[in-house]
Design a protein around this motif. Sequence first.
Motif, PDB file in Angstrom:
ATOM      1  N   ASP A  35       2.542   6.576  -5.803  1.00 42.77           N
ATOM      2  CA  ASP A  35       2.179   6.957  -7.177  1.00 42.77           C
ATOM      3  C   ASP A  35       0.673   7.120  -7.348  1.00 42.77           C
ATOM      4  O   ASP A  35       0.169   7.084  -8.468  1.00 42.77           O
ATOM      5  N   PHE A  36      -0.041   7.297  -6.258  1.00 42.40           N
ATOM      6  CA  PHE A  36      -1.504   7.365  -6.309  1.00 42.40           C
ATOM      7  C   PHE A  36      -1.976   8.506  -7.183  1.00 42.40           C
ATOM      8  O   PHE A  36      -1.567   9.657  -7.008  1.00 42.40           O
ATOM      9  N   ASP A  37      -2.843   8.191  -8.151  1.00 42.57           N
ATOM     10  CA  ASP A  37      -3.329   9.229  -9.065  1.00 42.57           C
ATOM     11  C   ASP A  37      -4.845   9.225  -9.251  1.00 42.57           C
ATOM     12  O   ASP A  37      -5.362   9.780 -10.208  1.00 42.57           O
ATOM     13  N   ASN A  91       0.819  -1.203   0.000  1.00 35.41           N
ATOM     14  CA  ASN A  91       0.000   0.000   0.000  1.00 35.41           C
ATOM     15  C   ASN A  91       0.856   1.259   0.000  1.00 35.41           C
ATOM     16  O   ASN A  91       0.543   2.235  -0.687  1.00 35.41           O
ATOM     17  N   TYR A 101       1.986   1.783  -3.454  1.00 30.25           N
ATOM     18  CA  TYR A 101       0.829   2.230  -4.242  1.00 30.25           C
ATOM     19  C   TYR A 101       0.550   3.704  -3.994  1.00 30.25           C
ATOM     20  O   TYR A 101       0.347   4.478  -4.925  1.00 30.25           O
ATOM     21  N   ALA A 102       0.556   4.103  -2.742  1.00 34.55           N
ATOM     22  CA  ALA A 102       0.250   5.489  -2.381  1.00 34.55           C
ATOM     23  C   ALA A 102       1.294   6.457  -2.915  1.00 34.55           C
ATOM     24  O   ALA A 102       0.972   7.617  -3.219  1.00 34.55           O
TER      25      ALA A 102
END
Length: 161
Positions: free
Chosen positions: A15-17, A9, A12-13
């Motif tokens: 590059d969170f878009d 996570n 993931y966060a």
Amino acid sequence: MFEDLIDANHRYADDFDLAGLPAKAARQLAVVTCIDSRIEPLAMLGLAPGDAKILRNAGGRVTDDVLRTLAIATAMLSVSRIAVIHHTACAMMTTEAELGGAIAAATGGDATGWDWGTIGDADTDLAADVARIRACPLIVAAAVVGWRYDIATGRLAEVVG
């Protein structure tokens, strides 16, 4: 025990878009399908995050909770198309007694009195799920279709138009 997921996570966060993605379904679609890991609803339908509302449960059955969610999605989240997708070689293609017995044996608990949502006849039960949505007075102005996904080929076949 869950450290791998927390680490994933964090990556993931980084590059969170999806911030700012509207809550409404961009393609006006809701998909009801099974929890089977071999089914990738977005990829198999050419969808991206935000395009559709995805509802998953064992067997892809239309339960009371699915109806509740679809009523909200059609009234408030721009859904006007609903695809119910069952699949080949589904573990829910059994009897209530067999599934309840297997769950009781695995857990040691009492599995009687539950509606497990098993699938007896694949086409009949898919048609019944589609009919249940069409009959719901709180789901209006929505086109509903029933498809079967072939886990061996990745192809959809229309069962209920």
